[in-house]
Design a protein around this motif. Structure first.
Motif, mmCIF file in Angstrom:
data_model
loop_
_atom_site.group_PDB
_atom_site.id
_atom_site.type_symbol
_atom_site.label_atom_id
_atom_site.label_comp_id
_atom_site.label_asym_id
_atom_site.label_seq_id
_atom_site.Cartn_x
_atom_site.Cartn_y
_atom_site.Cartn_z
ATOM 1 N N GLU A 90 8.871 -24.422 26.112
ATOM 2 C CA GLU A 90 7.569 -25.142 25.819
ATOM 3 C C GLU A 90 7.791 -26.107 24.822
ATOM 4 O OE1 GLU A 90 3.571 -23.313 23.932
ATOM 5 O OE2 GLU A 90 4.607 -22.011 25.513
ATOM 6 N N ILE A 91 8.469 -26.175 23.901
ATOM 7 C CA ILE A 91 8.535 -27.046 22.756
ATOM 8 C C ILE A 91 8.901 -28.522 23.327
ATOM 9 C CG2 ILE A 91 10.680 -26.539 22.021
ATOM 10 C CD1 ILE A 91 9.602 -27.383 19.176
ATOM 11 N N THR A 92 9.944 -28.739 24.342
ATOM 12 C CA THR A 92 10.269 -29.651 24.547
ATOM 13 C C THR A 92 9.344 -30.292 25.694
ATOM 14 O OG1 THR A 92 11.672 -28.569 26.218
ATOM 15 C CG2 THR A 92 12.749 -29.577 24.399
ATOM 16 N N THR A 93 8.722 -29.497 26.389
ATOM 17 C CA THR A 93 7.646 -29.997 27.426
ATOM 18 C C THR A 93 6.487 -30.566 26.671
ATOM 19 O OG1 THR A 93 8.317 -28.293 28.816
ATOM 20 C CG2 THR A 93 6.146 -29.437 29.448
ATOM 21 N N ARG A 94 5.947 -30.046 25.585
ATOM 22 C CA ARG A 94 5.032 -30.697 24.924
ATOM 23 C C ARG A 94 5.203 -31.824 23.956
ATOM 24 N NH1 ARG A 94 0.666 -27.653 22.466
ATOM 25 N NH2 ARG A 94 0.512 -25.614 23.587
ATOM 26 N N GLN A 95 6.844 -31.759 23.655
ATOM 27 C CA GLN A 95 7.190 -33.195 22.922
ATOM 28 C C GLN A 95 7.195 -34.073 24.122
ATOM 29 O OE1 GLN A 95 10.911 -31.753 21.766
ATOM 30 N NE2 GLN A 95 10.313 -31.334 19.593
ATOM 31 N N ASN B 63 4.754 -40.793 34.322
ATOM 32 C CA ASN B 63 5.119 -39.783 34.999
ATOM 33 C C ASN B 63 6.178 -38.847 34.115
ATOM 34 O OD1 ASN B 63 4.119 -40.499 37.553
ATOM 35 N ND2 ASN B 63 5.480 -42.008 37.721
ATOM 36 N N LEU B 64 5.583 -37.585 34.191
ATOM 37 C CA LEU B 64 6.496 -36.496 33.388
ATOM 38 C C LEU B 64 6.965 -35.585 34.570
ATOM 39 C CD1 LEU B 64 7.471 -34.410 31.218
ATOM 40 C CD2 LEU B 64 4.931 -33.406 31.345
ATOM 41 N N VAL B 65 8.385 -35.478 34.784
ATOM 42 C CA VAL B 65 9.084 -34.703 35.686
ATOM 43 C C VAL B 65 9.530 -33.391 35.082
ATOM 44 C CG1 VAL B 65 10.739 -34.739 37.409
ATOM 45 C CG2 VAL B 65 9.578 -37.003 37.020
ATOM 46 N N LEU B 66 9.242 -32.433 35.486
ATOM 47 C CA LEU B 66 9.640 -30.983 35.070
ATOM 48 C C LEU B 66 10.860 -30.573 36.051
ATOM 49 C CD1 LEU B 66 6.188 -29.253 34.449
ATOM 50 C CD2 LEU B 66 7.698 -30.859 32.965
ATOM 51 N N VAL B 67 11.989 -30.412 35.288
ATOM 52 C CA VAL B 67 13.141 -29.773 36.147
ATOM 53 C C VAL B 67 13.615 -28.651 35.582
ATOM 54 C CG1 VAL B 67 15.546 -30.613 36.933
ATOM 55 C CG2 VAL B 67 13.861 -32.416 36.516
ATOM 56 N N SER C 168 10.550 -17.269 30.765
ATOM 57 C CA SER C 168 9.431 -16.511 30.745
ATOM 58 C C SER C 168 8.868 -16.927 32.078
ATOM 59 C CB SER C 168 8.615 -16.503 29.581
ATOM 60 O OG SER C 168 7.835 -17.724 29.795
ATOM 61 N N GLY C 169 9.059 -18.334 32.566
ATOM 62 C CA GLY C 169 8.339 -18.845 34.047
ATOM 63 C C GLY C 169 6.971 -19.301 33.296
ATOM 64 N N GLU C 170 6.407 -19.210 32.355
ATOM 65 C CA GLU C 170 4.963 -19.530 31.943
ATOM 66 C C GLU C 170 5.112 -20.401 30.383
ATOM 67 O OE1 GLU C 170 2.531 -16.381 31.308
ATOM 68 O OE2 GLU C 170 2.801 -15.626 33.337
ATOM 69 N N MET C 171 4.183 -21.561 30.481
ATOM 70 C CA MET C 171 4.263 -22.105 29.200
ATOM 71 C C MET C 171 2.823 -22.379 28.888
ATOM 72 S SD MET C 171 6.933 -25.248 29.593
ATOM 73 C CE MET C 171 8.627 -24.971 30.236
ATOM 74 N N ASN C 172 2.409 -22.697 27.666
ATOM 75 C CA ASN C 172 0.913 -23.078 27.246
ATOM 76 C C ASN C 172 0.988 -24.614 26.782
ATOM 77 O OD1 ASN C 172 -0.399 -20.655 27.398
ATOM 78 N ND2 ASN C 172 0.828 -19.961 25.249
ATOM 79 N N LEU C 173 0.454 -25.504 27.663
ATOM 80 C CA LEU C 173 0.608 -26.893 27.638
ATOM 81 C C LEU C 173 -0.826 -27.409 27.065
ATOM 82 C CD1 LEU C 173 2.689 -27.896 30.550
ATOM 83 C CD2 LEU C 173 3.452 -27.397 28.414
#
Length: 271
Positions: free
Chosen positions: A170-175, A185-189, A194-199
């Motif tokens: 989650e922290i790197t996705t927020r970053q 474009n943000l690409v999630l790989v 947990s399979g879940e994130m708070n963004l």
């Protein structure tokens, strides 16, 4: 297959799809709900000397390519799919979060697609050093550096044109959301544990970001093989450990317990 003969070196695309569903018929066969994939339950993998396989999923390797490189076309295909999902092109500045095998191969795929500058983010110095060795423009140690300030300095305050998130946290996705520019474009790989994130959805809306995701790959093997054959991707450089066929279990165990030192292990069938 007329283009294959006994003795040819090939790379196997390890997913057999149904060929009849909506996704197969529209060319998005990686999303087939009935795919049978090596190393995905109930298939335990293909650590064996011989395997009978469909010719359509066997891609001939150029003579100058090694079987080691052929074996690594599969993870490289994920990296190229990520770069394509991000609409990578010449002149851009991109950032990749995570220096595992897929993160490093995504960085290399971006470079092969013509992206001018590619930076890599992680917290492990040894892995960041590996990224530099493999051609990253620069690295950011987010444990020791302020990623937001460093990103502003790199991009002149504009933000990165593409972000590829391979760490699955989650922290790197927020970053990633914070350091890419508006209308990018943000690409999630990476998969989160947990399979879940708070963004920060409001920030994503305000920046009009496009979020793309990656599930394996499609129609990528020929492109990936050509990139390696043309010297645009140093696949051998990704390998940090080699094990012989009699030590498969040791290879698997070390790859799990020594992630700080092992980027990619390979198994050799014969010496």
């Amino acid at each position: 297959m007329k283009n294959l003969k006994v003795g040819d070196k090939v790379a196997l695309e390890p997913g057999k799809t149904c060929g009849h569903c909506e996704f197969c018929k529209t060319g998005r066969y990686n999303l087939c709900p009935d795919v049978v994939f090596f190393a995905t339950p109930p298939i335990e993998g293909v650590f064996q000397e011989y395997v009978a396989y469909e010719a359509d999923l066997c891609f001939k390797l150029p003579e100058k390519m090694s079987t080691m490189e052929g074996a690594l076309i599969e993870p490289l295909a994920v990296g190229f799919h990520a770069a394509i999902q991000g609409k990578a092109y010449l002149g851009q500045t991109a950032v990749v979060f995570g220096t595992g095998c897929i993160g490093l191969l995504s960085m290399m795929a971006l470079k092969a697609q013509g992206v001018t500058d590619v930076y890599v983010v992680d917290i492990m110095k040894k892995c960041l050093d590996k990224a530099m060795e493999l051609g990253a423009t620069g690295v950011i140690n987010s444990r020791e550096q302020d990623i937001y300030e460093v990103s502003k300095n790199i991009t002149g305050g504009r933000g990165f044109d593409i972000a590829i998130e391979c760490a699955g946290t989650e922290i790197t996705t927020r970053q990633a959301v914070d350091v890419i520019k508006k209308v990018s474009n943000l690409v999630l790989v990476g998969y989160s544990k947990s399979g879940e994130m708070n963004l920060p959805v409001s920030k994503i809306l305000d920046k009009e970001l496009t979020i793309k995701t990656v599930f394996r790959y499609r129609h990528i093997y020929p492109l990936a093989i050509k990139a390696v054959a043309d010297g645009k991707v140093n696949l051998k450089g990704i390998v940090t450990n080699e094990f012989d066929f009699d030590h498969v279990q040791e290879a698997m165990d070390q790859s799990v317990t020594d992630k700080g030192n092992i980027v990619k292990s390979v198994i050799r069938i014969s010496k």
